[in-house]
Design a protein around this motif. Structure first.
Motif, PDB file in Angstrom:
ATOM      1  N   MET A   1       0.743  -1.244   0.105  1.00 50.91           N
ATOM      2  CA  MET A   1       0.417  -0.255  -0.128  1.00 50.91           C
ATOM      3  C   MET A   1       1.015   1.487  -0.080  1.00 50.91           C
ATOM      4  O   MET A   1       1.681   1.341   0.889  1.00 50.91           O
ATOM      5  N   LEU A   2       0.855   1.955  -0.758  1.00 45.61           N
ATOM      6  CA  LEU A   2       1.454   3.031  -1.091  1.00 45.61           C
ATOM      7  C   LEU A   2       0.786   4.487  -0.331  1.00 45.61           C
ATOM      8  O   LEU A   2       1.424   5.269   0.523  1.00 45.61           O
ATOM      9  N   ILE A   3      -0.749   4.758  -0.868  1.00 47.54           N
ATOM     10  CA  ILE A   3      -0.985   6.089  -0.880  1.00 47.54           C
ATOM     11  C   ILE A   3      -2.626   5.581   0.413  1.00 47.54           C
ATOM     12  O   ILE A   3      -3.371   6.913   0.797  1.00 47.54           O
ATOM     13  N   GLY A   4      -2.989   4.863   0.827  1.00 48.97           N
ATOM     14  CA  GLY A   4      -4.022   4.510   1.495  1.00 48.97           C
ATOM     15  C   GLY A   4      -3.965   4.606   3.091  1.00 48.97           C
ATOM     16  O   GLY A   4      -5.032   4.322   3.648  1.00 48.97           O
ATOM     17  N   HIS A   5      -2.567   4.128   3.896  1.00 42.58           N
ATOM     18  CA  HIS A   5      -2.885   4.322   4.657  1.00 42.58           C
ATOM     19  C   HIS A   5      -2.920   5.774   5.221  1.00 42.58           C
ATOM     20  O   HIS A   5      -3.781   5.495   6.870  1.00 42.58           O
ATOM     21  N   LEU A   6      -2.712   6.678   4.993  1.00 37.10           N
ATOM     22  CA  LEU A   6      -3.248   8.092   5.913  1.00 37.10           C
ATOM     23  C   LEU A   6      -4.486   8.090   5.112  1.00 37.10           C
ATOM     24  O   LEU A   6      -5.984   9.087   6.652  1.00 37.10           O
ATOM     25  N   PRO A   7      -5.010   8.683   4.526  1.00 37.75           N
ATOM     26  CA  PRO A   7      -6.214   8.503   4.417  1.00 37.75           C
ATOM     27  C   PRO A   7      -7.114   6.811   5.159  1.00 37.75           C
ATOM     28  O   PRO A   7      -8.191   7.748   6.371  1.00 37.75           O
ATOM     29  N   ILE A 133       7.061  -1.455  -8.931  1.00 41.21           N
ATOM     30  CA  ILE A 133       6.084   0.241  -8.565  1.00 41.21           C
ATOM     31  C   ILE A 133       5.291   0.560  -9.809  1.00 41.21           C
ATOM     32  O   ILE A 133       3.644   0.839  -9.699  1.00 41.21           O
ATOM     33  N   VAL A 134       5.192   0.597 -11.107  1.00 42.62           N
ATOM     34  CA  VAL A 134       4.912   1.138 -12.461  1.00 42.62           C
ATOM     35  C   VAL A 134       3.621  -0.480 -11.921  1.00 42.62           C
ATOM     36  O   VAL A 134       2.119  -0.240 -12.506  1.00 42.62           O
ATOM     37  N   SER A 135       3.782  -1.511 -11.920  1.00 46.37           N
ATOM     38  CA  SER A 135       3.569  -2.753 -11.809  1.00 46.37           C
ATOM     39  C   SER A 135       2.136  -2.363 -10.623  1.00 46.37           C
ATOM     40  O   SER A 135       0.902  -2.973 -10.843  1.00 46.37           O
ATOM     41  N   PHE A 136       2.878  -2.019  -9.417  1.00 45.60           N
ATOM     42  CA  PHE A 136       1.337  -1.522  -8.885  1.00 45.60           C
ATOM     43  C   PHE A 136       0.930  -1.129  -8.984  1.00 45.60           C
ATOM     44  O   PHE A 136      -0.611  -0.789  -9.052  1.00 45.60           O
ATOM     45  N   VAL A 137       0.692   0.609  -9.168  1.00 44.16           N
ATOM     46  CA  VAL A 137       0.284   1.196  -9.382  1.00 44.16           C
ATOM     47  C   VAL A 137      -1.041   0.768 -10.888  1.00 44.16           C
ATOM     48  O   VAL A 137      -2.041   1.489 -11.045  1.00 44.16           O
ATOM     49  N   THR A 138      -0.218  -0.234 -11.948  1.00 51.87           N
ATOM     50  CA  THR A 138      -1.118  -0.104 -12.898  1.00 51.87           C
ATOM     51  C   THR A 138      -2.471  -1.586 -12.207  1.00 51.87           C
ATOM     52  O   THR A 138      -2.965  -1.946 -13.791  1.00 51.87           O
ATOM     53  N   HIS A 139      -2.100  -1.966 -11.249  1.00 51.35           N
ATOM     54  CA  HIS A 139      -2.568  -2.881 -10.848  1.00 51.35           C
ATOM     55  C   HIS A 139      -4.141  -2.412 -10.363  1.00 51.35           C
ATOM     56  O   HIS A 139      -3.680  -1.200  -9.585  1.00 51.35           O
ATOM     57  N   TRP A 140      -5.445  -3.501 -10.265  1.00 51.18           N
ATOM     58  CA  TRP A 140      -6.450  -3.155  -9.624  1.00 51.18           C
ATOM     59  C   TRP A 140      -6.512  -2.884  -8.218  1.00 51.18           C
ATOM     60  O   TRP A 140      -7.121  -2.029  -7.968  1.00 51.18           O
ATOM     61  N   THR A 141      -5.276  -3.534  -7.618  1.00 49.43           N
ATOM     62  CA  THR A 141      -5.671  -3.338  -5.999  1.00 49.43           C
ATOM     63  C   THR A 141      -5.966  -1.535  -5.913  1.00 49.43           C
ATOM     64  O   THR A 141      -5.255  -1.102  -4.794  1.00 49.43           O
ATOM     65  N   PHE A 142      -4.569  -1.011  -7.043  1.00 47.12           N
ATOM     66  CA  PHE A 142      -3.966   0.031  -6.457  1.00 47.12           C
ATOM     67  C   PHE A 142      -5.791   1.418  -6.728  1.00 47.12           C
ATOM     68  O   PHE A 142      -5.609   1.902  -6.147  1.00 47.12           O
ATOM     69  N   GLY A 143      -6.835   0.361  -7.307  1.00 41.49           N
ATOM     70  CA  GLY A 143      -8.187   1.216  -7.223  1.00 41.49           C
ATOM     71  C   GLY A 143      -8.053   0.790  -5.658  1.00 41.49           C
ATOM     72  O   GLY A 143      -9.334   2.317  -5.478  1.00 41.49           O
ATOM     73  N   VAL A 144      -8.427   0.595  -4.824  1.00 41.56           N
ATOM     74  CA  VAL A 144      -8.425  -0.125  -3.097  1.00 41.56           C
ATOM     75  C   VAL A 144      -8.070   2.290  -2.344  1.00 41.56           C
ATOM     76  O   VAL A 144      -8.667   2.090  -1.949  1.00 41.56           O
ATOM     77  N   GLU A 145      -6.594   1.944  -3.225  1.00 38.85           N
ATOM     78  CA  GLU A 145      -6.267   2.896  -1.615  1.00 38.85           C
ATOM     79  C   GLU A 145      -6.693   4.315  -2.952  1.00 38.85           C
ATOM     80  O   GLU A 145      -6.946   5.803  -1.940  1.00 38.85           O
ATOM     81  N   VAL A 146      -6.870   4.905  -3.624  1.00 43.10           N
ATOM     82  CA  VAL A 146      -7.845   5.406  -4.524  1.00 43.10           C
ATOM     83  C   VAL A 146      -9.143   5.790  -3.462  1.00 43.10           C
ATOM     84  O   VAL A 146      -9.266   7.070  -3.982  1.00 43.10           O
ATOM     85  N   ALA A 147     -10.002   4.763  -3.842  1.00 46.65           N
ATOM     86  CA  ALA A 147     -10.606   4.891  -3.081  1.00 46.65           C
ATOM     87  C   ALA A 147     -10.508   5.342  -2.053  1.00 46.65           C
ATOM     88  O   ALA A 147     -11.591   6.074  -1.200  1.00 46.65           O
ATOM     89  N   LEU A 148      -9.975   4.747  -0.901  1.00 48.59           N
ATOM     90  CA  LEU A 148      -9.576   5.604   0.467  1.00 48.59           C
ATOM     91  C   LEU A 148      -9.404   6.860   0.677  1.00 48.59           C
ATOM     92  O   LEU A 148      -9.918   7.663   1.333  1.00 48.59           O
ATOM     93  N   ALA A 150      -9.636   8.848  -2.243  1.00 50.20           N
ATOM     94  CA  ALA A 150     -11.341  10.191  -2.788  1.00 50.20           C
ATOM     95  C   ALA A 150     -12.021   9.822  -1.479  1.00 50.20           C
ATOM     96  O   ALA A 150     -12.435  10.583  -1.121  1.00 50.20           O
ATOM     97  N   ALA A 151     -12.659   9.176  -0.627  1.00 48.74           N
ATOM     98  CA  ALA A 151     -13.131   8.785   0.689  1.00 48.74           C
ATOM     99  C   ALA A 151     -12.972   9.755   1.792  1.00 48.74           C
ATOM    100  O   ALA A 151     -13.859  10.779   2.357  1.00 48.74           O
ATOM    101  N   ALA A 152     -11.813   9.758   1.891  1.00 40.36           N
ATOM    102  CA  ALA A 152     -11.212  10.851   3.088  1.00 40.36           C
ATOM    103  C   ALA A 152     -11.178  12.672   2.368  1.00 40.36           C
ATOM    104  O   ALA A 152     -11.793  12.934   3.626  1.00 40.36           O
ATOM    105  N   VAL A 153     -11.353  12.389   1.384  1.00 32.27           N
ATOM    106  CA  VAL A 153     -11.424  13.699   0.471  1.00 32.27           C
ATOM    107  C   VAL A 153     -12.425  14.276   1.060  1.00 32.27           C
ATOM    108  O   VAL A 153     -13.182  15.043   1.821  1.00 32.27           O
ATOM    109  N   ALA A 154     -13.586  13.075   0.632  1.00 36.62           N
ATOM    110  CA  ALA A 154     -14.950  13.145   0.453  1.00 36.62           C
ATOM    111  C   ALA A 154     -15.494  13.519   2.218  1.00 36.62           C
ATOM    112  O   ALA A 154     -16.577  15.112   2.224  1.00 36.62           O
TER     113      ALA A 154
END
Length: 169
Positions: A1-7, A133-148, A150-154
């Motif tokens: 997990m790269l960007i999801g922990h703080l959100p 990192i490119v493999s990770f960011v382009t994998h669907w699981t990175f969407g979980v982090e993006v969703a976290l 987005a939810a935190a920003v909302a």
């Protein structure tokens, strides 16, 4: 997990925010954000030693470490009869354990360490690019982090709007 922990830590804070007095809110935000990234403190040792072992193999990525630390903190807060300290410890500890749960999505976590060497990974991210990192960011699981995120920003936006309405009726 790269960007999801703080959100994710912020979202824990957002959940408990309604139940606390205004004076406690800043301390609990600090606890949630600190707890959400503290398991990765082992990255300092990992990089200092030249990456000899995966950083998820260190004690800061063992649930038993965080559960024991949280239990000790709650005991200390109970002995001091300090509810604010107990809330702070509970929020930080839950955020640290959530960190490990999030790491288990696409990273190995030893949930029974130090009693077992077995790691749990829900999804294996295949090497599709030369850079992990490119493999990770382009994998669907990175969407979980993006969703976290987005939810935190909302939640932040909703709370900011609600706070402004409360101050300016």
């Amino acid at each position: 997990m790269l960007i999801g922990h703080l959100p994710a830590g912020y979202l824990i804070y957002g959940h408990v925010l309604r139940r606390c007095r205004p004076a406690e809110r800043r301390r609990l935000l600090t606890a949630a954000l600190a707890g959400s990234v503290l398991p990765d403190i082992d990255l300092l040792y990992f990089y200092a030693t030249g990456g000899q072992a995966h950083h998820h193999s260190f004690a800061t990525h063992w649930p038993s470490f965080w559960l024991a630390l949280t239990a000790a903190g709650l005991l200390a807060a109970a002995l001091r009869k300090s509810r604010p300290a107990a809330r702070w410890v509970a929020v930080a500890g839950s955020a640290a354990v959530l960190h490990l749960g999030l790491d288990s999505i696409a990273g190995a976590v030893r949930w029974l360490a130090p009693f077992s060497e077995r790691s749990v990974t829900l999804v294996t991210v295949p090497e599709t690019h030369a850079s992990w990192i490119v493999s990770f960011v382009t994998h669907w699981t990175f969407g979980v982090e993006v969703a976290l995120l987005a939810a935190a920003v909302a939640v932040w936006g909703w709370r900011s709007t609600a706070h402004r309405k409360d101050r300016n009726p």
